[in-house]
Scaffold this motif. Structure first.
Motif, PDB file in Angstrom:
ATOM      1  N   PRO A  19       0.822  -1.220   0.000  1.00 26.51           N
ATOM      2  CA  PRO A  19       0.000   0.000   0.000  1.00 26.51           C
ATOM      3  C   PRO A  19       0.853   1.266   0.000  1.00 26.51           C
ATOM      4  O   PRO A  19       0.649   2.158  -0.830  1.00 26.51           O
ATOM      5  CB  PRO A  19      -0.809  -0.113   1.297  1.00 26.51           C
ATOM      6  N   ALA A  20       1.807   1.340   0.923  1.00 27.39           N
ATOM      7  CA  ALA A  20       2.638   2.546   1.022  1.00 27.39           C
ATOM      8  C   ALA A  20       3.458   2.735  -0.254  1.00 27.39           C
ATOM      9  O   ALA A  20       3.650   3.858  -0.728  1.00 27.39           O
ATOM     10  CB  ALA A  20       3.572   2.443   2.221  1.00 27.39           C
ATOM     11  N   MET A  23       1.225   4.047  -3.017  1.00 30.94           N
ATOM     12  CA  MET A  23       0.783   5.420  -2.743  1.00 30.94           C
ATOM     13  C   MET A  23       1.949   6.404  -2.831  1.00 30.94           C
ATOM     14  O   MET A  23       1.756   7.609  -2.686  1.00 30.94           O
ATOM     15  CB  MET A  23       0.171   5.501  -1.341  1.00 30.94           C
ATOM     16  N   GLY A  24       3.144   5.867  -3.026  1.00 31.11           N
ATOM     17  CA  GLY A  24       4.301   6.752  -3.138  1.00 31.11           C
ATOM     18  C   GLY A  24       4.750   7.321  -1.821  1.00 31.11           C
ATOM     19  O   GLY A  24       5.309   8.418  -1.758  1.00 31.11           O
ATOM     20  N   ILE A  25       4.515   6.597  -0.707  1.00 29.76           N
ATOM     21  CA  ILE A  25       4.934   7.120   0.599  1.00 29.76           C
ATOM     22  C   ILE A  25       5.844   6.121   1.324  1.00 29.76           C
ATOM     23  O   ILE A  25       6.038   6.225   2.528  1.00 29.76           O
ATOM     24  CB  ILE A  25       3.701   7.462   1.491  1.00 29.76           C
ATOM     25  N   ALA A  26       6.383   5.167   0.563  1.00 30.24           N
ATOM     26  CA  ALA A  26       7.274   4.183   1.197  1.00 30.24           C
ATOM     27  C   ALA A  26       8.692   4.746   1.309  1.00 30.24           C
ATOM     28  O   ALA A  26       9.071   5.670   0.578  1.00 30.24           O
ATOM     29  CB  ALA A  26       7.293   2.909   0.348  1.00 30.24           C
ATOM     30  N   ASP A  27       9.472   4.167   2.243  1.00 36.85           N
ATOM     31  CA  ASP A  27      10.878   4.553   2.370  1.00 36.85           C
ATOM     32  C   ASP A  27      11.665   3.962   1.202  1.00 36.85           C
ATOM     33  O   ASP A  27      11.208   3.027   0.545  1.00 36.85           O
ATOM     34  CB  ASP A  27      11.474   3.986   3.676  1.00 36.85           C
ATOM     35  N   GLU A  30      12.156   0.269   1.518  1.00 38.38           N
ATOM     36  CA  GLU A  30      10.904  -0.459   1.254  1.00 38.38           C
ATOM     37  C   GLU A  30      10.611  -0.498  -0.244  1.00 38.38           C
ATOM     38  O   GLU A  30      10.146  -1.505  -0.776  1.00 38.38           O
ATOM     39  CB  GLU A  30       9.751   0.216   2.007  1.00 38.38           C
TER      40      GLU A  30
END
Lengths: 247, 173
Positions: A19-20, A23-27, A30
């Protein structure tokens, strides 16, 4: 990532991070994991698609605000000036590229020329070494014979041939003073049963000694001669001699 | 987009007419500032114009690509604002839905607002800060004084919930 011991894709971990990631919010770490693992866990293809749709909704579902009226004009002007500077820059780079290509071509030509020159020198040197070896072999050959070629006309030219009648290699030692002064070629030839066989042209760079190579054993030929080839195709035999086994 | 790839300025004008408001609204949402949103919108369209040759139609919808460029452009601009996050109260960052209920894009007016309202407050807050403000998990953990694992878990649960809601509201073909 896969399990180091069993090389089994860690799809459970992928499910948690997907999911992250979508959504383009992963580290960064990750992101690397998901990109390595996703191809090995095809069961999450639909899930990835769902989160992509969710991302699109998050991007488009924000409260709508009209942009200021001048913004469009501002963007259009900026894009025009970018295109203009891009074209100028491109032209500038084009000139530099052409110059670079030209220089490179020049360098390649010089290099090729030097290589060719070196190869020619190498070939000449190799031939000279071979000829020297053949000369030495011939001079020490107990079967070698030596005989003189007499001037046919009133010339100061003289020559003698050293050869082994059973072999095709011979050494011609000659002195043709006009060789260096005249604009004419001097052809060395052999004669067998009335038929003349051209061997080579004499050159002043030979320094008066050449190793000649006949098509077959020298004992098969009856006559050796040198002919002056003038520009008007006239041929004058300047020296020649009957082949003699006893030297 | 094909006309843009060929360098047709008229096509860029049409593109702006079609997506300008969407891009501006998104960048305004991210930056929270009209001047920054203007700058981000301009940068976005210029990036599209400058990098038009790199766009690959096989890699997804053009609007998604454009808005993703807009989002990252706005987040980058925001990051350049020194100590930006230190001076902004978190509640200011996350209350946009309630403030702009009547101004959302017609096709998503209800969906996103309703869906986000369905989430527990702590999940919604984290998702919005991460997505619209570009805050990393570590930054969020530090700012909200939460364990990193808790931040990740709440975001994950929230996103899974949103996914379920999206599937409920928009049945697949």
């Amino acid at each position: 990532m896969t399990n180091n011991h069993h090389q089994i894709p860690d799809c459970d971990k992928l499910e948690a991070l997907l999911p992250a990631y979508r959504m383009g919010i992963a580290d960064a770490e990750e992101i690397r994991f998901v990109e390595r693992t996703l191809p090995h866990c095809p069961q999450f293809t639909n899930s990835a698609r769902d989160f992509e749709a969710l991302t699109h909704l998050m991007l488009t579902g924000v409260p709508q605000q009209a942009p200021p009226p001048h913004l469009k004009q501002q963007i259009m002007q900026a894009s025009m000036s970018h295109s203009h500077s891009y074209m100028k820059q491109r032209a500038k780079w084009g000139v530099w590229a052409a110059a670079a290509v030209l220089l490179l071509s020049f360098a390649v030509i010089i290099l090729a020329w030097q290589v060719m020159t070196l190869r020619a020198k190498q070939t000449t040197l190799a031939n000279q070494i071979t000829q020297q070896a053949q000369s030495i072999a011939l001079l020490t050959d107990p079967n070698a014979v030596r005989f003189s070629l007499a001037p046919v006309k009133d010339t100061a030219a003289s020559a003698h041939l050293i050869c082994d009648p059973e072999k095709s290699t011979a050494v011609l030692v000659y002195d043709i003073p006009q060789l260096a002064n005249e604009d004419a070629a001097y052809n060395l030839w052999l004669m067998r049963n009335g038929e003349r066989v051209s061997i080579t042209l004499l050159s002043e760079t030979d320094n008066g000694v050449i190793v000649m190579q006949a098509p077959d054993a020298l004992g098969n030929y009856q006559y050796v001669g040198v002919t002056r080839l003038a520009g008007d195709t006239r041929e004058d035999i300047i020296i020649g001699g009957m082949y003699r086994r006893n030297g | 987009m094909r006309r843009i790839v060929k360098g047709d300025h008229a096509a860029l004008s049409e593109l702006y007419d079609r997506y300008g408001q969407l891009v501006y609204s998104l960048t305004l949402r991210v930056t929270g500032s009209a001047p920054l949103a203007e700058e981000a919108t301009q940068d976005t369209f210029l990036k599209v114009w400058q990098q038009r040759a790199t766009w690959d139609a096989n890699r997804g919808k053009f609007s998604s690509w454009l808005l993703t460029v807009a989002r990252y452009t706005a987040i980058d601009l925001l990051r350049h604002e020194k100590n930006r996050f230190a001076h902004v109260e978190l509640h200011e960052e996350v209350d946009f839905v309630a403030d702009h209920q009547d101004q959302t894009h017609p096709s998503h007016r209800h969906d996103l607002r309703l869906m986000l309202d369905e989430l527990p407050e702590e999940q919604r807050q984290l998702i919005e800060l991460a997505f619209y403000k570009g805050m990393t998990h570590r930054t969020l953990a530090k700012r909200l004084n939460l364990p990193l694992g808790t931040v990740k878990t709440r975001i994950r649960l929230g996103l899974h919930k949103l996914r379920s809601l999206l599937k409920d509201e928009v049945p697949e073909d």
